[in-house]
Motif scaffolding. Structure first.
Motif, PDB file in Angstrom:
ATOM      1  N   ARG A   1      14.942  -1.110   1.763  1.00 26.74           N
ATOM      2  CA  ARG A   1      13.669  -0.439   1.403  1.00 26.74           C
ATOM      3  C   ARG A   1      12.869  -1.135   0.235  1.00 26.74           C
ATOM      4  NH1 ARG A   1      15.940   3.895  -0.253  1.00 26.74           N
ATOM      5  NH2 ARG A   1      15.519   5.289   1.701  1.00 26.74           N
ATOM      6  N   ASP A   2      11.721  -1.419   0.786  1.00 26.73           N
ATOM      7  CA  ASP A   2      10.617  -2.176  -0.059  1.00 26.73           C
ATOM      8  C   ASP A   2       9.597  -1.210  -0.669  1.00 26.73           C
ATOM      9  OD1 ASP A   2       8.867  -3.730  -1.519  1.00 26.73           O
ATOM     10  OD2 ASP A   2       8.829  -5.214  -0.004  1.00 26.73           O
ATOM     11  N   TYR A   3       9.471  -0.696  -1.923  1.00 26.17           N
ATOM     12  CA  TYR A   3       8.493   0.230  -2.473  1.00 26.17           C
ATOM     13  C   TYR A   3       7.052  -0.352  -2.579  1.00 26.17           C
ATOM     14  CZ  TYR A   3      12.383   3.269  -3.076  1.00 26.17           C
ATOM     15  OH  TYR A   3      13.544   4.062  -2.878  1.00 26.17           O
ATOM     16  N   GLY A   4       6.946  -1.666  -2.668  1.00 27.61           N
ATOM     17  CA  GLY A   4       5.566  -2.381  -2.670  1.00 27.61           C
ATOM     18  C   GLY A   4       4.961  -2.173  -4.165  1.00 27.61           C
ATOM     19  N   GLN A   5       5.871  -1.891  -5.207  1.00 29.00           N
ATOM     20  CA  GLN A   5       5.215  -1.628  -6.661  1.00 29.00           C
ATOM     21  C   GLN A   5       5.917  -2.597  -7.434  1.00 29.00           C
ATOM     22  OE1 GLN A   5       5.032   2.309  -8.007  1.00 29.00           O
ATOM     23  NE2 GLN A   5       5.021   3.130  -5.829  1.00 29.00           N
ATOM     24  N   TYR A   6       5.082  -3.164  -8.404  1.00 30.71           N
ATOM     25  CA  TYR A   6       5.681  -4.210  -9.379  1.00 30.71           C
ATOM     26  C   TYR A   6       5.963  -3.418 -10.577  1.00 30.71           C
ATOM     27  CZ  TYR A   6       5.934  -8.441 -12.249  1.00 30.71           C
ATOM     28  OH  TYR A   6       6.459  -9.407 -13.109  1.00 30.71           O
TER      29      TYR A   6
ATOM     30  N   ARG B   1      11.918  -1.889  -8.559  1.00 35.18           N
ATOM     31  CA  ARG B   1      12.728  -3.034  -8.277  1.00 35.18           C
ATOM     32  C   ARG B   1      14.353  -2.503  -8.329  1.00 35.18           C
ATOM     33  NH1 ARG B   1      10.148  -5.223  -6.556  1.00 35.18           N
ATOM     34  NH2 ARG B   1       8.822  -6.862  -7.683  1.00 35.18           N
ATOM     35  N   ALA B   2      14.754  -1.933  -9.405  1.00 32.05           N
ATOM     36  CA  ALA B   2      15.867  -1.282  -9.454  1.00 32.05           C
ATOM     37  C   ALA B   2      16.325  -0.692  -8.271  1.00 32.05           C
ATOM     38  CB  ALA B   2      15.949  -0.584 -10.725  1.00 32.05           C
ATOM     39  N   LEU B   3      15.603   0.367  -7.979  1.00 28.08           N
ATOM     40  CA  LEU B   3      15.847   1.309  -6.607  1.00 28.08           C
ATOM     41  C   LEU B   3      15.861   0.272  -5.463  1.00 28.08           C
ATOM     42  CD1 LEU B   3      13.535   4.220  -7.191  1.00 28.08           C
ATOM     43  CD2 LEU B   3      16.012   4.181  -7.305  1.00 28.08           C
ATOM     44  N   GLU B   4      15.305  -0.689  -5.300  1.00 26.78           N
ATOM     45  CA  GLU B   4      15.296  -1.598  -4.135  1.00 26.78           C
ATOM     46  C   GLU B   4      16.861  -2.304  -4.306  1.00 26.78           C
ATOM     47  OE1 GLU B   4      10.440  -2.578  -3.944  1.00 26.78           O
ATOM     48  OE2 GLU B   4      11.876  -4.247  -4.442  1.00 26.78           O
ATOM     49  N   LEU B   5      17.296  -2.577  -5.352  1.00 26.68           N
ATOM     50  CA  LEU B   5      18.550  -3.263  -5.256  1.00 26.68           C
ATOM     51  C   LEU B   5      19.867  -2.292  -5.307  1.00 26.68           C
ATOM     52  CD1 LEU B   5      17.494  -5.733  -8.332  1.00 26.68           C
ATOM     53  CD2 LEU B   5      17.911  -6.178  -5.862  1.00 26.68           C
ATOM     54  N   VAL B   6      19.664  -1.062  -5.995  1.00 28.96           N
ATOM     55  CA  VAL B   6      20.879  -0.171  -6.054  1.00 28.96           C
ATOM     56  C   VAL B   6      20.484   1.031  -5.324  1.00 28.96           C
ATOM     57  CG1 VAL B   6      22.069  -1.505  -7.530  1.00 28.96           C
ATOM     58  CG2 VAL B   6      20.560   0.281  -8.344  1.00 28.96           C
ATOM     59  N   GLY B   7      19.236   1.543  -4.979  1.00 30.11           N
ATOM     60  CA  GLY B   7      18.801   2.799  -4.539  1.00 30.11           C
ATOM     61  C   GLY B   7      19.414   3.274  -3.246  1.00 30.11           C
ATOM     62  N   GLU B   8      20.069   2.520  -2.372  1.00 31.90           N
ATOM     63  CA  GLU B   8      20.444   2.631  -1.160  1.00 31.90           C
ATOM     64  C   GLU B   8      21.649   3.711  -0.951  1.00 31.90           C
ATOM     65  OE1 GLU B   8      18.763   2.343   1.581  1.00 31.90           O
ATOM     66  OE2 GLU B   8      17.390   0.661   1.287  1.00 31.90           O
ATOM     67  N   ARG B   9      21.826   4.540  -0.213  1.00 32.09           N
ATOM     68  CA  ARG B   9      22.806   5.445  -0.177  1.00 32.09           C
ATOM     69  C   ARG B   9      24.064   4.687  -0.297  1.00 32.09           C
ATOM     70  NH1 ARG B   9      24.011  10.580   1.256  1.00 32.09           N
ATOM     71  NH2 ARG B   9      26.025  10.839   2.648  1.00 32.09           N
TER      72      ARG B   9
END
Length: 215
Positions: free
Chosen positions: A4-9, A14-22
């Motif tokens: 998932r890419d949230y498109g926000q700086y 960024r943390a959720l992109e790295l460890v936010g997946e189920r």
């Protein structure tokens, strides 16, 4: 599986992109206790599909959060372990764990307690302020489980297995199944445990490992 890419700086994005997946943070939780084999992780995370576990491990490794290690002799095979960057997640995991524990309520049907989740819950709720300058150790026994907790000059070490030396107090809890830490604390408060050693340290244990009541 595309991440998932949230498109926000933004740091949180960024943390959720790295460890936010189920399952990702639960993998990190278990590895924060100690390095694990793939089969250990699979056993400690019942319900995770094997392809999802493999994908998450690959993603976390590519992100520099976990690494592979060769198991020391006489063991064989590969262990997964947190990198220094992975260990930096521990305060965030503890904070989330404390917040979630206050809102858990009663166990839902099918929910289980694992040794690693019990250790991480105890680490999360540890009252470091109340433990200032304290040195004491406990060993907790339950069916199919032994864990140890040691506070040295206010610093906590907690892990699965017997204490390296003789503990100051052994607390034996006898439920039908592995207890949650809430059940363990409640049983200790009600005197439904067996004690061996310095019985006065039960009150200390309760003071250090009891969650505050929700607001």
């Amino acid at each position: 599986m595309r991440r998932r890419d949230y498109g926000q700086y933004c740091g949180l994005a960024r943390a959720l992109e790295l460890v936010g997946e189920r399952w990702a943070l639960l993998i990190v939780r278990d590895l924060a206790v100690r390095p694990h084999r793939y089969t250990d992780l699979l056993e400690g995370l019942p319900g995770i599909p094997t392809n999802v576990l493999s994908t998450r491990l690959k993603e976390l490794e590519q992100s520099g959060i976990i690494e592979r290690r060769i198991a020391p002799a006489p063991q064989r095979g590969v262990l997964y372990a947190l990198t220094p960057a992975g260990h930096e997640l521990e305060p965030a995991i503890f904070a989330l764990g404390r917040w979630g524990a206050v809102h858990m309520g009663e166990p839902r049907p099918g929910e289980i307690v694992t040794p690693d989740s019990l250790i991480m819950n105890l680490r999360a709720i540890f009252n470091a302020e109340a433990a200032a300058e304290l040195t004491a150790s406990w060993e907790i026994h339950a069916p199919d489980l032994v864990v140890h907790l040691a506070v040295t000059d206010g610093k906590l070490e907690a892990d699965v297995g017997p204490a390296p030396g003789k503990p100051d107090l052994v607390i034996t809890f006898r439920p039908d199944e592995l207890p949650s830490y809430q059940e363990l604390i409640q049983a200790a408060k009600c005197g439904l445990v067996e004690l061996s050693g310095r019985r006065d340290l039960l009150e200390t244990f309760l003071r250090l490992f009891t969650l505050p009541q929700p607001a």
